[in-house]
Enzyme design. Structure first.
Site, mmCIF file in Angstrom:
data_model
loop_
_atom_site.group_PDB
_atom_site.id
_atom_site.type_symbol
_atom_site.label_atom_id
_atom_site.label_comp_id
_atom_site.label_asym_id
_atom_site.label_seq_id
_atom_site.Cartn_x
_atom_site.Cartn_y
_atom_site.Cartn_z
ATOM 1 N N CYS A 133 75.910 48.694 50.943
ATOM 2 C CA CYS A 133 74.734 48.113 50.294
ATOM 3 C C CYS A 133 73.606 47.909 51.295
ATOM 4 O O CYS A 133 73.639 46.968 52.101
ATOM 5 C CB CYS A 133 75.099 46.779 49.632
ATOM 6 S SG CYS A 133 73.720 45.968 48.812
ATOM 7 N N CYS A 136 71.621 44.659 50.903
ATOM 8 C CA CYS A 136 72.388 43.488 51.344
ATOM 9 C C CYS A 136 72.396 43.368 52.868
ATOM 10 O O CYS A 136 72.254 42.267 53.414
ATOM 11 C CB CYS A 136 73.833 43.576 50.863
ATOM 12 S SG CYS A 136 74.050 43.839 49.096
ATOM 13 N N ASP A 137 72.569 44.487 53.572
ATOM 14 C CA ASP A 137 72.885 44.450 54.994
ATOM 15 C C ASP A 137 71.884 45.147 55.911
ATOM 16 O O ASP A 137 72.048 45.126 57.128
ATOM 17 C CB ASP A 137 74.272 45.089 55.223
ATOM 18 C CG ASP A 137 75.369 44.352 54.466
ATOM 19 O OD1 ASP A 137 75.251 43.120 54.313
ATOM 20 O OD2 ASP A 137 76.328 45.003 54.020
#
Length: 323
Positions: A133, A136-137
């Site tokens: 993701c 997300c990261d």
């Protein structure tokens, strides 16, 4: 018999449980016997969930959501749903232990699973330089050299997004052409930070405790070489966990559960869906949580309306007055 059963223990499931419990619907949440907490249990620090300015570890966030759901009266059982019967007004869930639980409403929040490369190193390095993701990261890879595996729209989108942070982004694809739409391809081709590695399979992820690179094998001559990296993003698709509802609920062409308009109502009355199992677009913890809240509210309204109809049907003489 319960008023609400929730299948799934990710952000959508536990948020639905919080809202349902606060509405005094005494929900039962069926959490997996092995994977309670969903995909966030595989992540390290979560920095984009509102309310945690310093970030929070994925397992800690899920623990807090479960604690909050149980505080308001949610019962959590650690078992796996193996089949459901949703044809009638009573929704029945059969568990792996052989038991059956019943409710007037069912919230389906089983999430989705990212497709993996099938490599032994994936489990150990997930959250340690290996991610599925970018939104997300990506922030963790500022000024780093990273790679994205895949050739579809999602891979191009991830690679383009990651150039906001990384100094270099390789796109590794096993063919010599992309499956992505022309506009997504062109955006990636035009980005000076992106370099394509064609006709290559990732056969190993290097690094003991953190990703340090990948081993590539040519799909042409079979030769191998190592590519040094600080991080690796896998973008080869994901699969909604809908095996329990095949043939029972309408699905979208992408495999997610079809919903009615902006609601969480499915094609069967009294059955609602929330989170990644019904979301092919956003797939974030916060959007899953929001849809979980919506599903609980939709279920509450359904039960209230159903109760009113039942009460009216039981009134003496109602049949005569309706003629």
């Amino acid at each position: 018999m319960r008023e609400v059963i929730i299948i799934g223990s990710g952000p959508a499931g536990f948020t639905a449980a919080i809202y349902a419990a606060r509405a005094q619907l005494t929900p039962l949440l069926v959490a997996s016997s092995l994977e309670t907490g969903g995909e966030l249990m595989k992540t390290t620090e979560v920095e984009n969930f509102p309310g945690f300015p310093e970030g929070i570890m994925g397992p800690d966030l899920m623990g807090k959501l479960q604690e909050q759901a149980e505080r308001f009266g949610t019962e959590v059982i650690y078992d796996d749903a193996i089949s459901i019967d949703i044809a009638g007004p009573v929704k029945k869930v059969t568990l792996e232990n052989g038991g059956t639980v019943e409710a007037s409403a069912l919230i389906f929040a089983t999430g989705s699973a990212y497709r993996t490369l099938g490599l032994a190193e994936e489990e150990a390095l997930s959250g340690h330089g290996l991610s599925w993701c970018a939104t997300c990261d990506g922030f963790f890879f500022r000024d780093k050299t990273i790679a994205v595996v895949g050739g579809g729209d999602s891979a191009m989108e991830e690679a383009t997004f990651l150039t906001r942070f990384a100094s270099k982004v390789y796109v590794i694809h096993r063919r010599d052409s992309l499956r992505a739409s022309k506009i997504m391809q062109q955006r990636a081709f035009d980005n000076e930070k992106i370099e394509f590695v064609w006709n290559s399979d990732v056969v190993a992820i290097l690094g003991d405790t953190e990703v340090s690179g990948v081993r590539l094998r040519s799909t042409g001559d079979g030769s191998e070489r190592d590519l040094a990296l600080d991080g690796l993003f896998v973008a080869i698709g994901n699969d909604p966990r809908t095996h329990l509802v095949h043939g029972l609920l309408d699905l979208n062409p992408d495999g997610t559960i079809a919903l009615q308009g902006r609601s969480t109502k499915t094609s069967v009355a009294g059955v609602f869906a929330a989170g990644d199992v019904a979301d092919p677009t956003y797939r974030q913890a916060i959007t899953a949580a929001g849809s979980g809240a919506a599903a609980a509210i939709d279920a509450e309204h359904y039960l209230a309306a159903r109760g009113t109809e039942t009460a009216h049907a039981e009134q003496p003489g109602r049949g005569d007055l309706s003629r």
